[in-house]
Scaffold this motif. Structure first.
Motif, PDB file in Angstrom:
ATOM      1  N   UNK B 454      37.935  -4.066  43.222  1.00 22.09           N
ATOM      2  CA  UNK B 454      37.591  -4.493  44.581  1.00 22.09           C
ATOM      3  C   UNK B 454      38.071  -5.922  44.865  1.00 22.09           C
ATOM      4  N   UNK B 455      38.838  -6.477  43.957  1.00 21.68           N
ATOM      5  CA  UNK B 455      39.330  -7.855  44.146  1.00 21.68           C
ATOM      6  C   UNK B 455      40.583  -7.843  45.026  1.00 21.68           C
ATOM      7  N   UNK B 456      40.562  -8.507  46.167  1.00 21.73           N
ATOM      8  CA  UNK B 456      41.722  -8.461  47.073  1.00 21.73           C
ATOM      9  C   UNK B 456      42.959  -9.166  46.507  1.00 21.73           C
ATOM     10  N   UNK B 457      42.764 -10.042  45.515  1.00  8.64           N
ATOM     11  CA  UNK B 457      43.927 -10.753  44.954  1.00  8.64           C
ATOM     12  C   UNK B 457      44.742  -9.880  44.000  1.00  8.64           C
ATOM     13  N   UNK B 458      44.114  -8.807  43.527  1.00  9.16           N
ATOM     14  CA  UNK B 458      44.764  -7.986  42.492  1.00  9.16           C
ATOM     15  C   UNK B 458      45.773  -7.034  43.127  1.00  9.16           C
ATOM     16  N   UNK B 459      46.963  -7.028  42.511  1.00 10.07           N
ATOM     17  CA  UNK B 459      48.000  -6.119  42.996  1.00 10.07           C
ATOM     18  C   UNK B 459      47.899  -4.784  42.257  1.00 10.07           C
ATOM     19  N   UNK B 460      47.946  -4.867  40.927  1.00  8.34           N
ATOM     20  CA  UNK B 460      47.834  -3.648  40.118  1.00  8.34           C
ATOM     21  C   UNK B 460      46.983  -3.949  38.888  1.00  8.34           C
ATOM     22  N   UNK B 461      46.412  -2.922  38.321  1.00  9.47           N
ATOM     23  CA  UNK B 461      45.667  -3.110  37.078  1.00  9.47           C
ATOM     24  C   UNK B 461      45.637  -1.784  36.334  1.00  9.47           C
ATOM     25  N   UNK B 462      45.378  -1.887  35.052  1.00  8.58           N
ATOM     26  CA  UNK B 462      45.135  -0.656  34.303  1.00  8.58           C
ATOM     27  C   UNK B 462      44.305  -0.952  33.069  1.00  8.58           C
ATOM     28  N   UNK B 463      43.563   0.050  32.666  1.00  6.34           N
ATOM     29  CA  UNK B 463      42.690  -0.083  31.501  1.00  6.34           C
ATOM     30  C   UNK B 463      43.294   0.716  30.345  1.00  6.34           C
ATOM     31  N   UNK B 464      43.382   0.065  29.192  1.00  7.28           N
ATOM     32  CA  UNK B 464      43.851   0.749  27.987  1.00  7.28           C
ATOM     33  C   UNK B 464      42.723   0.681  26.958  1.00  7.28           C
ATOM     34  N   UNK B 465      42.447   1.820  26.339  1.00  8.87           N
ATOM     35  CA  UNK B 465      41.422   1.788  25.292  1.00  8.87           C
ATOM     36  C   UNK B 465      42.004   2.270  23.986  1.00  8.87           C
ATOM     37  N   UNK B 466      41.634   1.581  22.922  1.00  4.23           N
ATOM     38  CA  UNK B 466      42.213   1.916  21.619  1.00  4.23           C
ATOM     39  C   UNK B 466      41.148   2.490  20.694  1.00  4.23           C
ATOM     40  N   UNK B 467      41.533   3.575  20.084  1.00  2.00           N
ATOM     41  CA  UNK B 467      40.649   4.177  19.085  1.00  2.00           C
ATOM     42  C   UNK B 467      41.470   4.549  17.863  1.00  2.00           C
ATOM     43  N   UNK B 468      40.799   4.825  16.777  1.00  2.00           N
ATOM     44  CA  UNK B 468      41.517   5.223  15.568  1.00  2.00           C
ATOM     45  C   UNK B 468      41.361   6.725  15.393  1.00  2.00           C
ATOM     46  N   UNK B 469      42.490   7.425  15.391  1.00  2.00           N
ATOM     47  CA  UNK B 469      42.436   8.884  15.266  1.00  2.00           C
ATOM     48  C   UNK B 469      43.103   9.319  13.970  1.00  2.00           C
ATOM     49  N   UNK B 470      42.528  10.365  13.424  1.00  2.00           N
ATOM     50  CA  UNK B 470      43.147  10.922  12.221  1.00  2.00           C
ATOM     51  C   UNK B 470      44.299  11.808  12.679  1.00  2.00           C
ATOM     52  N   UNK B 471      45.477  11.553  12.074  1.00  2.00           N
ATOM     53  CA  UNK B 471      46.661  12.302  12.507  1.00  2.00           C
ATOM     54  C   UNK B 471      47.229  13.093  11.341  1.00  2.00           C
ATOM     55  N   UNK B 472      47.702  14.302  11.648  1.00  2.00           N
ATOM     56  CA  UNK B 472      48.362  15.119  10.630  1.00  2.00           C
ATOM     57  C   UNK B 472      49.840  15.198  10.998  1.00  2.00           C
ATOM     58  N   UNK B 473      50.677  14.840  10.033  1.00  2.00           N
ATOM     59  CA  UNK B 473      52.117  14.821  10.299  1.00  2.00           C
ATOM     60  C   UNK B 473      52.734  16.179   9.999  1.00  2.00           C
ATOM     61  N   UNK B 474      54.046  16.288  10.313  1.00  2.00           N
ATOM     62  CA  UNK B 474      54.787  17.541  10.075  1.00  2.00           C
ATOM     63  C   UNK B 474      54.664  18.025   8.645  1.00  2.00           C
ATOM     64  N   UNK B 475      54.674  17.056   7.699  1.00  2.00           N
ATOM     65  CA  UNK B 475      54.647  17.458   6.281  1.00  2.00           C
ATOM     66  C   UNK B 475      53.226  17.712   5.767  1.00  2.00           C
ATOM     67  N   UNK B 476      52.278  17.677   6.678  1.00  2.00           N
ATOM     68  CA  UNK B 476      50.903  17.982   6.302  1.00  2.00           C
ATOM     69  C   UNK B 476      50.089  16.787   5.850  1.00  2.00           C
ATOM     70  N   UNK B 477      50.739  15.622   5.689  1.00  2.00           N
ATOM     71  CA  UNK B 477      49.977  14.447   5.240  1.00  2.00           C
ATOM     72  C   UNK B 477      49.140  13.873   6.383  1.00  2.00           C
ATOM     73  N   UNK B 478      48.107  13.140   6.011  1.00  2.00           N
ATOM     74  CA  UNK B 478      47.197  12.592   7.016  1.00  2.00           C
ATOM     75  C   UNK B 478      47.245  11.068   7.033  1.00  2.00           C
ATOM     76  N   UNK B 479      47.161  10.495   8.214  1.00  2.00           N
ATOM     77  CA  UNK B 479      47.058   9.036   8.360  1.00  2.00           C
ATOM     78  C   UNK B 479      46.080   8.742   9.485  1.00  2.00           C
ATOM     79  N   UNK B 480      45.635   7.495   9.530  1.00  2.00           N
ATOM     80  CA  UNK B 480      44.820   7.077  10.669  1.00  2.00           C
ATOM     81  C   UNK B 480      45.677   6.290  11.637  1.00  2.00           C
TER      82      UNK B 480
END
Lengths: 245, 748
Positions: B454-480
């Motif tokens: 609601x701030x009239x001075x703002x042209x654009x804004x965006x919110x980014x949120x970071x989380x840690x997800x467990x990922x499985x790669x093509x070779x089946x290995x897992x990383x965070x």
């Protein structure tokens, strides 16, 4: 007299055509001919500096034309001496160092003292010891040409080749140079020189005449003595006139 | 005899000799400087890291911490040599003043700590382990020059006053590119100040030699241990330490290669011209029976002597210049240990440089071998004129010199540009708000978004949120994977490959992650989000220096993705009027006062200045050095070539003089004739500097973290300053070289 240089059927491009002659030990020979006749080319071919198309050249039994460039270089260094019309010297060295240069190169730095003594002796003998430490651009043409002659003597060559040695000198300077050649020849060194000048040629034992690359004549004058100079001059003039000189 | 020849030759050819020695000297100096500086930098960093016993794995964390759980994990692993949890008391920047100067504008997270016992020591200026007494503080050495501090001055934290006892080297956070700075206090003072700041932890591990740090990092994440801050490993610490000075060294290396090429070109010209003059001598020596290689020996002797002189002078210059250029390096990392290795390496570098030059000279001199004695003696060959050559070489030298000036300038303006953030993993906005380390990150972020929207001075804004997800790669290995969710199109990054994630099922990876995980565009990764598995295709790869450089981005609306376990939020804001950045930040800082250290509002320009200030300064030093080298090269080469031209045209000039043409007119003729070649050289140099320079700089910056790099050009510098400088120096050189005309006598 023993053969020293033997030339057989020498050919080179269209410049030299089937030339043959023999130079004996202790001789002083002049090669004459008009400009473009091939006399300088002949000198360079018989001394192994230029390649030939055919024929053979022997120096004291060694066939020069069959040697590699390296072998020819070694032969030129140890058994031949060269004097050029333009007094080619190393501009960054003084007169005595120029005289010594090839000897030091061939015999090594350890012999430099002996070599310097020999060079000094020659400079004294030929009356130019006063220019020993001068740079080459500080001396006259005649003095420089004599220095070049001394350089060629340093390795005690069997034969000296000279290409128009007086061509770039005035008459007085030329006379001193020719005197030097006579002196050297009297000491037993064989000389083969190219010249335009009949006054130089008359001091030689023999004169070869070349025209259009062919040896057209040979004049045997015998050893030079100052008393017979006029007679020799006439003989040579008459002989040259017969070729349209 | 050779010495006599060299002496006499030098006497006769002073200008050419001086020019040759200068080229040999400058080449040697730059190569020596490159080796000396890089050797010293690596030595110093290694020395510091070994003295400080830097950890191999660092996990930052705030909030609850279960020591027993951590110790059990460490005990269970064979690869762990030691472990410690260091306290870090994060202090609000506005609460800190150093010698009366507030740190409120600092972009760093500043905090207090006490000396660690077993490893990760904070060291003094002699690399000794520091133990501050009560009431004193050791300040990070990087602040010494920034805030003009000296021992005995005062540091104020809230109401507590501490005396600066000295300066510390922090092997982990020394670089301005590390976003936190540790001040060392006594345990008593730490206890006293504990209520002022917020407690954070540095969970650190020493890994046994030869063990896999990345494998350890995965095991740590899999064990569900505290991990709500960035993870950093020793190689990254080393890279960050080396980055700011490394950049300068890389530029000096680039300059040294260009200078060597220029030297080779110029020396080639000098040698060939000299050979033309020496032709008769060489021919005569051949006729006298010297072999080709022996004739070469006669002529190369001079160059060996000059090269030796150039190498020695170059080594001395390199040593002298390395002192001022290494000030920051020595201050940050201390003296290198035994630097005899570096010294020998720099000597070797100089030797190699001079050998390259001598080999090239030898190659040119081999032309004497082919020379026929008869040709020379009988003068059958005509002298070849090199007039055209001279002018073309002038163009060549201008191209190389402009290239030399322009590339460091362009690198400097690029890194100094606001747009450069987008190469480094930060959205290109005016303001960035980080919400971290509080119990209600989502709540705070929502309230801020509510106000911003609601701030009239703002042209654009965006919110980014970071989380840690467990990922499985093509070779089946897992990383965070540290994964940022949001709309990445609003403030896009520059992608080294591909594009940003624009829809569900797309994921972009940071370059480090892409390399480590072996994932390229089109590969698939399965992310485990709140128990369910979703397949993502890699759509883009970007450079990132934030959060240890190992991040990922997916598309999503954070407001809807309520299932994200949020580790931190970032709100990017751009204003309608960027000039209002400061008042905007002030007003939001007041608004966020109640959240304390949890909300950090940064002006992106200030953030970049803080991050790259040192690097840009170093690059400016290198650019100044390149300018000096290029100016010197242009001047010498142009003077030399103009004088050679005059020498070749001597008879024409004397004839002109005899005909009544003025010396001034003849001299101006050289300016007219060379101008087209100078200007073409400058234009070509600019084109090459921009396009080829970009490729080379891209490779250099890629190695340091910024992949997919494109020059951000400052038109004033690239199109006015550099060409103007080159043209002015060249014209001055032509004027100076053409003075030779005066010495030519009339033809009689």
């Amino acid at each position: 007299m023993q053969e020293l240089l033997k030339v057989e059927s020498l050919c080179k491009d269209n410049i030299l055509n089937n030339i043959g002659f023999t130079v004996y030990e202790g001789e002083m020979i002049a090669i004459m001919g008009p400009s473009g006749s091939g006399k300088s080319t002949l000198l360079y071919c018989v001394s192994g500096m230029d390649k030939t198309d055919g024929g053979k050249v022997f120096l004291g039994g060694t066939e020069l034309t069959s040697l590699s460039e390296e072998e020819k270089s070694e032969l030129r260094l140890n058994r031949m001496g060269f004097i050029f019309q333009q007094m080619n010297v190393l501009a960054d060295l003084n007169v005595i160092d120029n005289i010594m240069f090839t000897s030091v190169y061939a015999k090594g730095k350890k012999n430099e003292k002996k070599i310097r003594e020999k060079a000094t002796g020659l400079l004294n003998e030929f009356g130019i010891s006063d220019i020993a430490d001068h740079m080459t651009n500080e001396v006259s043409g005649g003095q420089l040409q004599r220095a070049c002659i001394l350089r060629s003597l340093m390795m005690d060559p069997e034969i000296l080749f000279a290409d128009e040695p007086t061509g770039a000198l005035n008459q007085r300077a030329a006379a001193t140079v020719i005197d030097a050649f006579l002196k050297i020849n009297r000491s037993g060194v064989t000389i083969l020189m190219v010249t335009h000048d009949s006054k130089v040629a008359l001091k030689c034992d023999r004169v070869l005449y070349i025209l259009d690359g062919e040896l057209r004549g040979e004049l045997n004058l015998g050893k030079y003595t100052p008393e017979k100079e006029e007679e020799r001059q006439q003989t040579i003039n008459t002989w040259l006139n017969s070729f349209g000189w | 005899m050779y010495l006599k020849m060299i002496k006499n030759n030098i006497k006769k050819n002073k200008l050419v000799t001086v020019a040759t020695v200068i080229f040999m000297t400058v080449s040697a100096a730059f190569m020596g400087l490159t080796v000396l500086l890089s050797g010293n930098l690596l030595d110093s960093i290694d020395n510091l890291m070994s003295e400080a016993k830097t950890c191999d794995f660092l996990q930052m964390h705030s909030g609850e911490l279960d020591m027993e759980e951590l110790e059990a994990f460490a005990d269970s692993r064979d690869d762990v040599e030691d472990m410690l949890v260091a306290d870090f008391l994060n202090i609000e920047n506005s609460s800190i003043t150093l010698n009366g100067i507030s740190l409120s504008d600092s972009t760093q997270d500043n905090g207090l700590c006490v000396q660690n016992e077993s490893f990760d020591h904070l060291l003094g200026t002699d690399n000794e382990i520091l133990h501050p007494s009560e009431g004193t503080v050791y300040v990070p050495v990087c602040y010494k020059s920034e805030y003009d501090l000296s021992e005995g001055q005062i540091m104020q934290i809230g109401n507590v006053t501490l005396t600066i006892e000295g300066f510390l080297r922090d092997s982990q956070m020394n670089s301005m590119m590390a976003s936190s700075k540790r001040f060392l206090v006594s345990p008593e003072d730490y206890e006293k100040l504990e209520n002022i700041g917020s407690q954070e932890y540095l969970i650190e591990f020493l890994i046994k030699d030869g063990c896999d740090i990345n494998g350890f990092a995965t095991a740590y994440a899999d064990a569900g241990l505290p991990c709500n801050g960035p993870t950093i490993t020793a190689p990254l610490i080393r890279t960050m330490n080396a980055l700011s000075d490394g950049m300068m060294i890389l530029i000096i290396f680039l300059v040294s290669i260009v200078v060597l090429l220029i030297s080779l070109i110029c020396i080639r010209y000098i040698v060939l011209t000299g050979m033309e003059k020496d032709r008769k001598e060489a021919g005569m020596l051949k006729a006298l029976g010297l072999r080709g290689k022996d004739i070469r020996k006669v002529f190369i002797a001079k160059y060996i002597f000059l090269s030796l002189s150039g190498g020695i002078i170059g080594a001395v210059i390199a040593y002298i210049i390395s002192k001022p250029l290494g000030i920051q390096m020595r201050e940050l990392y201390g003296a290198s240990g035994d630097n005899s290795g570096t010294f020998l390496a720099s000597m070797l570098g100089i030797f190699v440089t001079e050998s390259i030059i001598l080999l090239s000279i030898n190659k040119h001199l081999k032309k004497h071998d082919r020379l026929s004695a008869v040709e020379v003696i009988s003068d059958r060959r005509k002298n070849t004129a090199r007039k055209k050559d001279s002018l073309i070489w002038i163009t060549g030298i201008m191209v190389a010199s402009v290239f030399l000036c322009l590339v460091p300038v362009n690198i400097s303006t690029t890194i100094g540009s606001e747009r450069f953030v987008s190469y480094m993993g930060v959205g290109q906005s005016n303001i960035r708000m980080d919400v971290r380390q509080c119990d209600d990150i989502e709540g705070v972020s929502d309230r801020l978004i509510g106000k911003i929207s609601s701030d009239p001075d703002v042209d654009m804004y965006c919110l980014m949120q970071t989380g840690s997800f467990r990922a499985t790669l093509n070779d089946g290995s897992n990383v965070n994977l540290l994964t940022e969710i949001g709309n990445h199109e609003i403030f896009p990054l520059n992608y080294a490959q591909g594009k940003c994630p624009e829809r569900d099922g797309e994921i972009a990876l940071s370059r480090l992650n892409s390399e480590e995980l072996g994932c390229t565009l089109g590969d698939t990764i399965i992310l485990n989000r709140d128990g369910s598995e979703e397949e993502f295709t890699v759509c883009g790869i970007y450079s990132d220096i934030t959060n240890g450089g190992k991040t990922a981005k997916i598309y999503g609306d954070p407001a809807l993705d309520n299932d994200i376990p949020v580790m931190w939020s970032i709100i990017y804001v751009s204003l309608k009027d960027p000039a209002q950045t400061d008042p905007f930040i002030s007003s939001y800082q007041s608004y966020c006062e109640e959240y304390g250290n949890s909300v950090k509002i940064t002006d992106i320009k200030g953030y970049m200045d803080g991050l790259y200030g040192q690097t840009i300064n170093n690059i400016k030093n290198a650019a100044a050095l390149s300018f000096a080298a290029a100016g010197l090269i242009i001047f010498i080469v142009v003077v030399l070539f103009v004088r050679l031209m005059i020498w070749q045209e001597k008879s024409d000039i004397s004839l002109k003089k005899a005909l009544g043409i003025s010396t001034r007119y003849i001299r101006n003729g050289y300016v007219r004739r060379t101008s087209i070649y100078i200007i073409s050289g400058v234009i070509l140099g600019i084109i090459l500097g921009i396009f080829l320079g970009q490729e080379i700089a891209g490779m250099m910056l890629g190695a340091l973290g910024a992949a997919g790099f494109k020059f951000i050009i400052d038109p004033a510098a690239a199109f006015i300053l550099v060409p103007g400088f080159a043209v002015i120096v060249a014209v001055l050189a032509v004027r100076s070289g053409s003075r030779e005309v005066r010495t030519i006598k009339l033809r009689m």
